[in-house]
Motif scaffolding. Structure first.
Motif, PDB file in Angstrom:
ATOM      1  N   ARG A 145      -5.670  -5.438   2.299  1.00 27.90           N
ATOM      2  CA  ARG A 145      -4.652  -5.544   3.350  1.00 27.90           C
ATOM      3  C   ARG A 145      -3.271  -5.203   2.821  1.00 27.90           C
ATOM      4  N   ARG A 146      -2.917  -5.754   1.653  1.00 27.22           N
ATOM      5  CA  ARG A 146      -1.589  -5.486   1.098  1.00 27.22           C
ATOM      6  C   ARG A 146      -1.462  -4.029   0.655  1.00 27.22           C
ATOM      7  N   ALA A 147      -2.557  -3.450   0.152  1.00 27.73           N
ATOM      8  CA  ALA A 147      -2.520  -2.046  -0.259  1.00 27.73           C
ATOM      9  C   ALA A 147      -2.253  -1.148   0.949  1.00 27.73           C
ATOM     10  N   TRP A 148      -2.910  -1.446   2.079  1.00 21.21           N
ATOM     11  CA  TRP A 148      -2.701  -0.629   3.271  1.00 21.21           C
ATOM     12  C   TRP A 148      -1.287  -0.836   3.833  1.00 21.21           C
ATOM     13  N   ASP A 149      -0.805  -2.053   3.865  1.00 14.55           N
ATOM     14  CA  ASP A 149       0.567  -2.308   4.307  1.00 14.55           C
ATOM     15  C   ASP A 149       1.571  -1.567   3.425  1.00 14.55           C
ATOM     16  N   PHE A 150       1.302  -1.537   2.129  1.00 13.61           N
ATOM     17  CA  PHE A 150       2.161  -0.828   1.179  1.00 13.61           C
ATOM     18  C   PHE A 150       2.196   0.661   1.517  1.00 13.61           C
ATOM     19  N   TYR A 151       1.035   1.230   1.806  1.00  8.94           N
ATOM     20  CA  TYR A 151       0.966   2.659   2.138  1.00  8.94           C
ATOM     21  C   TYR A 151       1.700   2.951   3.446  1.00  8.94           C
ATOM     22  N   VAL A 152       1.400   2.182   4.482  1.00  6.85           N
ATOM     23  CA  VAL A 152       2.009   2.429   5.790  1.00  6.85           C
ATOM     24  C   VAL A 152       3.526   2.267   5.728  1.00  6.85           C
ATOM     25  N   GLY A 153       4.003   1.301   4.985  1.00  7.22           N
ATOM     26  CA  GLY A 153       5.433   1.061   4.895  1.00  7.22           C
ATOM     27  C   GLY A 153       6.181   2.102   4.100  1.00  7.22           C
ATOM     28  N   SER A 154       5.480   2.914   3.321  1.00  3.20           N
ATOM     29  CA  SER A 154       6.147   3.916   2.486  1.00  3.20           C
ATOM     30  C   SER A 154       5.815   5.347   2.903  1.00  3.20           C
ATOM     31  N   HIS A 155       5.251   5.517   4.126  1.00  5.25           N
ATOM     32  CA  HIS A 155       4.957   6.839   4.670  1.00  5.25           C
ATOM     33  C   HIS A 155       5.425   6.909   6.121  1.00  5.25           C
ATOM     34  N   ASP A 157       5.058   8.752  10.114  1.00  2.00           N
ATOM     35  CA  ASP A 157       3.929   8.877  11.041  1.00  2.00           C
ATOM     36  C   ASP A 157       3.040  10.082  10.734  1.00  2.00           C
ATOM     37  N   LYS A 158       3.567  11.029   9.964  1.00  4.17           N
ATOM     38  CA  LYS A 158       2.781  12.207   9.590  1.00  4.17           C
ATOM     39  C   LYS A 158       2.214  12.080   8.179  1.00  4.17           C
ATOM     40  N   ASN A 159       2.206  10.846   7.673  1.00  4.37           N
ATOM     41  CA  ASN A 159       1.626  10.533   6.361  1.00  4.37           C
ATOM     42  C   ASN A 159       2.350  11.247   5.224  1.00  4.37           C
ATOM     43  N   ARG A 160       3.646  11.443   5.381  1.00  5.48           N
ATOM     44  CA  ARG A 160       4.451  12.027   4.316  1.00  5.48           C
ATOM     45  C   ARG A 160       5.174  10.900   3.572  1.00  5.48           C
ATOM     46  N   ALA A 161       5.076  10.926   2.252  1.00  9.90           N
ATOM     47  CA  ALA A 161       5.711   9.893   1.443  1.00  9.90           C
ATOM     48  C   ALA A 161       7.218   9.973   1.580  1.00  9.90           C
ATOM     49  N   ASN A 162       7.868   8.813   1.669  1.00 11.38           N
ATOM     50  CA  ASN A 162       9.320   8.789   1.821  1.00 11.38           C
ATOM     51  C   ASN A 162      10.027   8.394   0.527  1.00 11.38           C
ATOM     52  N   GLY A 163       9.381   8.618  -0.606  1.00  8.95           N
ATOM     53  CA  GLY A 163      10.008   8.307  -1.888  1.00  8.95           C
ATOM     54  C   GLY A 163       8.950   8.046  -2.953  1.00  8.95           C
ATOM     55  N   LEU A 164       9.416   7.575  -4.104  1.00  5.22           N
ATOM     56  CA  LEU A 164       8.498   7.313  -5.214  1.00  5.22           C
ATOM     57  C   LEU A 164       7.487   6.230  -4.857  1.00  5.22           C
ATOM     58  N   ARG A 165       7.882   5.246  -4.058  1.00 10.91           N
ATOM     59  CA  ARG A 165       6.953   4.196  -3.664  1.00 10.91           C
ATOM     60  C   ARG A 165       5.821   4.766  -2.820  1.00 10.91           C
ATOM     61  N   GLY A 166       6.083   5.821  -2.056  1.00 16.88           N
ATOM     62  CA  GLY A 166       5.033   6.456  -1.275  1.00 16.88           C
ATOM     63  C   GLY A 166       3.970   7.066  -2.166  1.00 16.88           C
ATOM     64  N   THR A 167       4.387   7.742  -3.212  1.00 14.92           N
ATOM     65  CA  THR A 167       3.431   8.324  -4.154  1.00 14.92           C
ATOM     66  C   THR A 167       2.630   7.235  -4.866  1.00 14.92           C
ATOM     67  N   LEU A 168       3.311   6.173  -5.256  1.00 16.71           N
ATOM     68  CA  LEU A 168       2.633   5.069  -5.933  1.00 16.71           C
ATOM     69  C   LEU A 168       1.620   4.392  -5.007  1.00 16.71           C
ATOM     70  N   SER A 169       1.990   4.195  -3.744  1.00 14.81           N
ATOM     71  CA  SER A 169       1.075   3.533  -2.812  1.00 14.81           C
ATOM     72  C   SER A 169      -0.159   4.383  -2.558  1.00 14.81           C
ATOM     73  N   GLU A 170       0.011   5.705  -2.500  1.00 16.43           N
ATOM     74  CA  GLU A 170      -1.152   6.584  -2.304  1.00 16.43           C
ATOM     75  C   GLU A 170      -2.105   6.495  -3.485  1.00 16.43           C
ATOM     76  N   LYS A 171      -1.567   6.510  -4.693  1.00 19.38           N
ATOM     77  CA  LYS A 171      -2.419   6.388  -5.878  1.00 19.38           C
ATOM     78  C   LYS A 171      -3.160   5.046  -5.886  1.00 19.38           C
ATOM     79  N   TYR A 172      -2.463   4.008  -5.451  1.00 24.63           N
ATOM     80  CA  TYR A 172      -3.073   2.670  -5.422  1.00 24.63           C
ATOM     81  C   TYR A 172      -4.241   2.633  -4.439  1.00 24.63           C
ATOM     82  N   VAL A 173      -4.041   3.183  -3.242  1.00 25.61           N
ATOM     83  CA  VAL A 173      -5.118   3.195  -2.244  1.00 25.61           C
ATOM     84  C   VAL A 173      -6.300   4.030  -2.735  1.00 25.61           C
ATOM     85  N   ARG A 174      -6.033   5.155  -3.328  1.00 22.17           N
ATOM     86  CA  ARG A 174      -7.116   6.020  -3.828  1.00 22.17           C
ATOM     87  C   ARG A 174      -7.943   5.306  -4.894  1.00 22.17           C
TER      88      ARG A 174
END
Length: 237
Positions: A145-155, A157-174
């Motif tokens: 749940r926290r991993a998904w919230d982290f991803y959604v909060g850092s991307h 609506d078109k799933n584009r990362a909005n900073g370094l946290r976006g890249t980190l959250s994607e790696k975490y989910v993967r």
């Protein structure tokens, strides 16, 4: 001649001895010896202090920003997270109004070429592990749940990362998804993965006249090609 008052119950002469009353029984701490009374009093005092501290920390955590939380916010967070996390704020409750399920499907290599699996509901698996378990783990309750919230909060609506946290959250989910998929497909290699969320609104209570659609809506992420960085450490060695 002796009078009847001077005779005891056996008929022999002599005064009747007085009967002493039995000592009254005492219970609780009063029945303990003095050293144990001290130990019990100290234990009760420590428990009271701990309970007051817990109430104070949770109150400060859910209270609006104030002088104490600005000065000691880090200490409050260290006490509250993760065991006593709250999802609401004092004077502004924010209960969850949606059920969010994180799902994944994979493209697996095979003798006849790649094949795509059906969607697998990871959130439902965690729910089944928690249900009926008096002591569920923090991982089962919060990791996905926290991993998904982290991803959604850092991307966006078109799933584009909005900073370094976006890249980190994607790696975490993967990495988290690949950890869940490890060894699940009979030795086949996972080539690509795709993650989505299924969102359903919480139904209104029976006594309410409010009409809420509980049909699902989806947020589907693009296919991700699996790399060595996405694999569990054992598989990557």
């Amino acid at each position: 001649m002796d009078s009847d008052d001077d005779r005891d119950a056996s008929g022999e002469g002599g005064p009747v001895p007085a009967v002493e009353a039995a000592p009254a029984e005492t219970g609780g701490m009063a029945g303990l010896s003095f050293p144990y009374q001290i130990v019990a009093a100290v234990a009760l005092a420590a428990f009271g202090v701990l309970a007051c501290m817990q109430l104070a920390m949770v109150f400060l955590h859910v209270a609006p920003s104030n002088t104490l939380t600005k000065q000691h916010g880090a200490a409050v967070d260290d006490w509250v997270y993760p065991e006593f996390e709250q999802n609401w704020k004092l004077f502004a409750p924010n209960p969850l109004q949606q059920n969010v399920s994180v799902q994944v499907r994979a493209e697996i290599s095979g003798a006849d070429g790649p094949r795509t699996t059906a969607w697998r509901d990871l959130s439902s698996e965690d729910g089944r592990a928690i249900r009926g378990n008096p002591l569920p783990s923090h991982v089962q309750q919060n990791e996905l749940r926290r991993a998904w919230d982290f991803y959604v909060g850092s991307h966006d609506d078109k799933n584009r990362a909005n900073g370094l946290r976006g890249t980190l959250s994607e790696k975490y989910v993967r990495r988290l998804v690949m950890l869940r998929l490890d060894g699940r497909y009979g030795g086949g290699t996972v080539l690509r993965i795709q993650v989505r969320s299924e969102i359903r609104a919480v139904a209104a209570p029976e006594w309410s006249d409010e009409k809420i659609s509980t049909g699902p809506s989806y947020r589907v992420l693009p296919w991700w090609k699996v790399t060595a960085d996405d694999l569990p450490e054992e598989a990557g060695e």
